[in-house]
Motif scaffolding. Structure first.
Motif, PDB file in Angstrom:
ATOM      1  N   GLU A   1      58.533  29.742 -21.247  1.00 47.31           N
ATOM      2  CA  GLU A   1      59.336  30.953 -21.058  1.00 47.31           C
ATOM      3  C   GLU A   1      58.538  32.193 -21.473  1.00 47.31           C
ATOM      4  OE1 GLU A   1      63.653  32.543 -22.727  1.00 47.31           O
ATOM      5  OE2 GLU A   1      63.141  30.419 -22.936  1.00 47.31           O
ATOM      6  N   TRP A   2      57.837  32.099 -22.614  1.00 49.77           N
ATOM      7  CA  TRP A   2      57.026  33.213 -23.093  1.00 49.77           C
ATOM      8  C   TRP A   2      55.890  33.534 -22.117  1.00 49.77           C
ATOM      9  CZ3 TRP A   2      51.860  32.618 -24.917  1.00 49.77           C
ATOM     10  CH2 TRP A   2      51.288  33.792 -25.420  1.00 49.77           C
TER      11      TRP A   2
ATOM     12  N   GLY B   1      54.999  40.878 -17.349  1.00 47.29           N
ATOM     13  CA  GLY B   1      54.856  42.129 -18.090  1.00 47.29           C
ATOM     14  C   GLY B   1      56.091  42.446 -18.922  1.00 47.29           C
ATOM     15  N   GLY B   2      56.950  41.451 -19.122  1.00 56.64           N
ATOM     16  CA  GLY B   2      58.180  41.651 -19.879  1.00 56.64           C
ATOM     17  C   GLY B   2      57.978  41.719 -21.387  1.00 56.64           C
TER      18      GLY B   2
END
Length: 178
Positions: free
Chosen positions: A73-74, A81-82
């Motif tokens: 998820e990371w 770019g979150g």
């Protein structure tokens, strides 16, 4: 002819209970055990589980892949770019305890148990490694810890299985609670 509302509600409750049981058994065995543990305290349980009771977690029943889904998820969020955070800092922000586990988890390992709380720090001791401090996070029902060094820096987040000796479990004391 009107049917009393109490009869309708009673029948609806029975149908809902049956549907819940069917849904639980449609889940994977690991998820099924987790759901059953949330809903059932065992034969002869004297009282229903309350939000103040810690959830029981058996080390052997924890998912083998551990934090793998969080790492994936990371990575996906980083690619989009979150986030610009490293994994450990990102996990601190994203790991949230389920409402029911905010009272902590009672972790069972080798016939011994200890209770940990989300965001708390603990001190443990054993004769080989001496005194160590760690910080705890509960991500849903997944307990992870990070050891704190002498300068107060947090190490990487790791899973609990086979992490603590019996001597450390018996010596565990909260340093701070959330």
């Amino acid at each position: 002819m009107q049917i009393p509302i109490e009869d309708v509600l009673g029948q609806t409750a029975i149908v809902c209970e049956i549907a819940l049981v069917l849904c639980v058994y449609a889940l994977s065995p690991t998820v099924r055990r987790e759901v059953q543990q949330l809903l059932w305290r065992g034969r002869g349980a004297a009282k229903a589980r309350t939000d103040a009771d810690p959830l029981d977690v058996v080390i052997a029943d924890l998912p083998r892949q551990g934090l793998r889904h969080r790492v994936d998820e990371w990575r996906a969020e980083t690619r989009r770019g979150g986030t610009g955070l490293g994994f450990e800092d990102w996990l601190l922000r994203i790991a949230m305890p389920a409402a029911v586990s905010q009272s902590g988890l009672r972790i069972w390992q080798d016939g011994h148990s200890f209770v940990i709380h989300h965001g708390a720090r603990y001190v443990i001791f054993d004769t080989v490694r001496g005194t160590r401090t760690f910080e705890c996070r509960i991500d849903g029902r997944l307990p992870v810890v990070a050891f704190i060094d002498d300068e107060g820096r947090r190490g990487p987040w790791i899973m609990i299985p086979k992490l603590f000796t019996v001597e450390e479990i018996v010596s565990m004391k909260p340093q701070t609670l959330p």
